[in-house]
Design an enzyme around this catalytic site. Structure first.
Site, PDB file in Angstrom:
ATOM      1  N   GLY A   1       4.373 -11.223  -0.955  1.00  0.00           N
ATOM      2  CA  GLY A   1       5.022 -10.370   0.054  1.00  0.00           C
ATOM      3  C   GLY A   1       4.651 -10.614   1.498  1.00  0.00           C
ATOM      4  O   GLY A   1       5.442 -10.373   2.399  1.00  0.00           O
TER       5      GLY A   1
ATOM      6  N   ASP B   1       1.879   1.147  -0.558  1.00  0.00           N
ATOM      7  CA  ASP B   1       2.648   2.190  -1.229  1.00  0.00           C
ATOM      8  C   ASP B   1       1.664   3.159  -1.891  1.00  0.00           C
ATOM      9  O   ASP B   1       1.204   4.101  -1.268  1.00  0.00           O
ATOM     10  CB  ASP B   1       3.595   1.514  -2.231  1.00  0.00           C
ATOM     11  CG  ASP B   1       4.523   2.481  -2.926  1.00  0.00           C
ATOM     12  OD1 ASP B   1       4.467   3.682  -2.641  1.00  0.00           O
ATOM     13  OD2 ASP B   1       5.331   2.032  -3.773  1.00  0.00           O
ATOM     14  N   SER B   2       1.286   2.903  -3.131  1.00  0.00           N
ATOM     15  CA  SER B   2       0.332   3.789  -3.808  1.00  0.00           C
ATOM     16  C   SER B   2      -1.104   3.516  -3.365  1.00  0.00           C
ATOM     17  O   SER B   2      -1.981   4.362  -3.527  1.00  0.00           O
ATOM     18  CB  SER B   2       0.429   3.607  -5.325  1.00  0.00           C
ATOM     19  OG  SER B   2      -0.167   2.377  -5.710  1.00  0.00           O
ATOM     20  N   GLY B   3      -1.362   2.321  -2.851  1.00  0.00           N
ATOM     21  CA  GLY B   3      -2.716   1.952  -2.448  1.00  0.00           C
ATOM     22  C   GLY B   3      -3.541   1.358  -3.582  1.00  0.00           C
ATOM     23  O   GLY B   3      -4.676   0.931  -3.381  1.00  0.00           O
TER      24      GLY B   3
ATOM     25  N   THR C   1      -3.198  -1.472  -5.262  1.00  0.00           N
ATOM     26  CA  THR C   1      -3.483  -2.900  -5.102  1.00  0.00           C
ATOM     27  C   THR C   1      -4.703  -3.098  -4.206  1.00  0.00           C
ATOM     28  O   THR C   1      -5.622  -3.841  -4.557  1.00  0.00           O
ATOM     29  CB  THR C   1      -2.260  -3.622  -4.480  1.00  0.00           C
ATOM     30  OG1 THR C   1      -1.088  -3.262  -5.213  1.00  0.00           O
ATOM     31  CG2 THR C   1      -2.421  -5.125  -4.505  1.00  0.00           C
ATOM     32  N   LEU C   2      -4.701  -2.393  -3.085  1.00  0.00           N
ATOM     33  CA  LEU C   2      -5.808  -2.553  -2.145  1.00  0.00           C
ATOM     34  C   LEU C   2      -7.120  -2.036  -2.709  1.00  0.00           C
ATOM     35  O   LEU C   2      -8.161  -2.665  -2.542  1.00  0.00           O
ATOM     36  CB  LEU C   2      -5.500  -1.828  -0.835  1.00  0.00           C
ATOM     37  CG  LEU C   2      -4.593  -2.593   0.110  1.00  0.00           C
ATOM     38  CD1 LEU C   2      -4.394  -1.806   1.385  1.00  0.00           C
ATOM     39  CD2 LEU C   2      -5.187  -3.955   0.436  1.00  0.00           C
TER      40      LEU C   2
ATOM     41  N   ASP D   1      10.371  -8.039  -1.656  1.00  0.00           N
ATOM     42  CA  ASP D   1      11.392  -8.396  -2.639  1.00  0.00           C
ATOM     43  C   ASP D   1      11.802  -7.221  -3.504  1.00  0.00           C
ATOM     44  O   ASP D   1      11.101  -6.221  -3.614  1.00  0.00           O
ATOM     45  CB  ASP D   1      10.845  -9.469  -3.576  1.00  0.00           C
ATOM     46  CG  ASP D   1       9.808  -8.906  -4.555  1.00  0.00           C
ATOM     47  OD1 ASP D   1       8.810  -8.320  -4.079  1.00  0.00           O
ATOM     48  OD2 ASP D   1      10.012  -9.002  -5.778  1.00  0.00           O
TER      49      ASP D   1
HETATM   50  P1  IMP Z   1       0.725  -0.337  -4.081  1.00  0.00           P
HETATM   51  O1  IMP Z   1      -0.329  -0.974  -4.923  1.00  0.00           O
HETATM   52  O2  IMP Z   1       1.457   0.759  -4.800  1.00  0.00           O
HETATM   53  O3  IMP Z   1       0.221   0.125  -2.721  1.00  0.00           O
HETATM   54  O4  IMP Z   1       1.873  -1.398  -3.866  1.00  0.00           O
HETATM   55  C1  IMP Z   1       1.700  -2.484  -3.048  1.00  0.00           C
HETATM   56  C2  IMP Z   1       2.622  -3.621  -3.401  1.00  0.00           C
HETATM   57  O5  IMP Z   1       3.797  -3.174  -4.063  1.00  0.00           O
HETATM   58  C3  IMP Z   1       3.091  -4.303  -2.142  1.00  0.00           C
HETATM   59  O6  IMP Z   1       2.254  -5.383  -1.805  1.00  0.00           O
HETATM   60  C4  IMP Z   1       4.475  -4.766  -2.507  1.00  0.00           C
HETATM   61  O7  IMP Z   1       4.442  -6.048  -3.083  1.00  0.00           O
HETATM   62  C5  IMP Z   1       4.954  -3.771  -3.521  1.00  0.00           C
HETATM   63  N1  IMP Z   1       5.798  -2.729  -2.910  1.00  0.00           N
HETATM   64  C6  IMP Z   1       5.468  -1.459  -2.618  1.00  0.00           C
HETATM   65  N2  IMP Z   1       6.489  -0.802  -2.036  1.00  0.00           N
HETATM   66  C7  IMP Z   1       7.499  -1.704  -1.940  1.00  0.00           C
HETATM   67  C8  IMP Z   1       8.841  -1.641  -1.387  1.00  0.00           C
HETATM   68  O8  IMP Z   1       9.331  -0.626  -0.860  1.00  0.00           O
HETATM   69  N3  IMP Z   1       9.567  -2.792  -1.463  1.00  0.00           N
HETATM   70  C9  IMP Z   1       9.080  -3.948  -2.007  1.00  0.00           C
HETATM   71  N4  IMP Z   1       7.839  -4.044  -2.521  1.00  0.00           N
HETATM   72  C10 IMP Z   1       7.061  -2.930  -2.486  1.00  0.00           C
HETATM   73 MG    MG Z   2       6.147  -7.348  -4.485  1.00  0.00          MG
END
Ligand code: IMP
Ligand code: MG
Length: 181
Positions: free
Chosen positions: A51, A110-112, A114-115, A166
């Site tokens: 991304g 988004d949810s955090g 991954t980080l 994506d």
């Molecule tokens: P998290 O672990 O929920 O914070 O998600 C992070 C990862 O989810 C990002 O690096 C994106 O690859 C993917 N992601 C989260 N929200 C979106 C979105 O609205 N569009 C596309 N990819 C997303």
């Molecule tokens: Mg993605």
């Protein structure tokens, strides 16, 4: 205009959330902030693939100091539009992190989840500092255990595509960021 974009294979997008000009202006500001933030020491800009590839490419060209680039690959989404909460490390940087300033570049928070998972792993490698630069932040990440030092834009809580983001591997090449229908 947007629905007639030949890049979209006939699928409609709802609206353009951030256009090219706005993104470019903000990326220039972020580059200046990064330059000022690290007056000395080795800087490793670590992009989270896939991304961040476009954002990182634009960002590093706005940073006016020496740096290195490497990437991490983590996978948290399948082909859906919702976070599964499962994070997998597929590629690990080959470069040493120890003693370097690490700037982790993420497309969107988004949810955090991954980080949370990645930062713990990276901290074990004893970098000199570890900061996060995210192009977009949905501000819905109640579980995020770390502060994000640099944020491009607060994002609407919609599913966004383009400028690296994506949906099932499509739309990463859009030069703008749009919400999907
Ligand atoms: P998290 O672990 O929920 O914070 O998600 C992070 C990862 O989810 C990002 O690096 C994106 O690859 C993917 N992601 C989260 N929200 C979106 C979105 O609205 N569009 C596309 N990819 C997303
Ligand atoms: Mg993605």
């Amino acid at each position: 205009m947007t629905t007639a974009d030949p890049r979209l294979d006939g699928r409609a997008i709802k609206r353009i959330a951030f256009d090219e000009k706005r993104i470019a202006a903000r990326v220039r500001e972020l580059g200046d902030e990064v330059t000022a933030r690290y007056p000395e020491g080795e800087l490793l800009v670590l992009g989270l693939l896939k991304g961040s590839f476009i954002f990182l490419g634009d960002l590093v060209r706005q940073i006016r100091r020496p740096l290195q680039v490497d990437f991490l690959v983590a996978s948290s989404y399948g082909d859906g539009t919702e976070s599964s909460g499962h994070v997998r490390l597929v590629y690990d940087p080959e470069t040493t992190l120890e003693g370097k300033h690490i700037l982790l570049v993420e497309d969107i928070i988004d949810s955090g989840r991954t980080l949370n998972r990645l930062i713990g792993l990276l901290e074990e490698r004893r970098p000199r500092s570890l900061d996060i630069c995210a192009l977009l932040h949905k501000r819905v990440a109640e579980h995020l255990q770390y502060e994000v030092g640099l944020v491009g834009f607060d994002a609407p809580d919609e599913f966004l595509v383009g400028y690296g983001l994506d949906h099932a591997e499509n739309f990463r090449h859009l030069p703008y960021i749009a919400s999907l229908q």
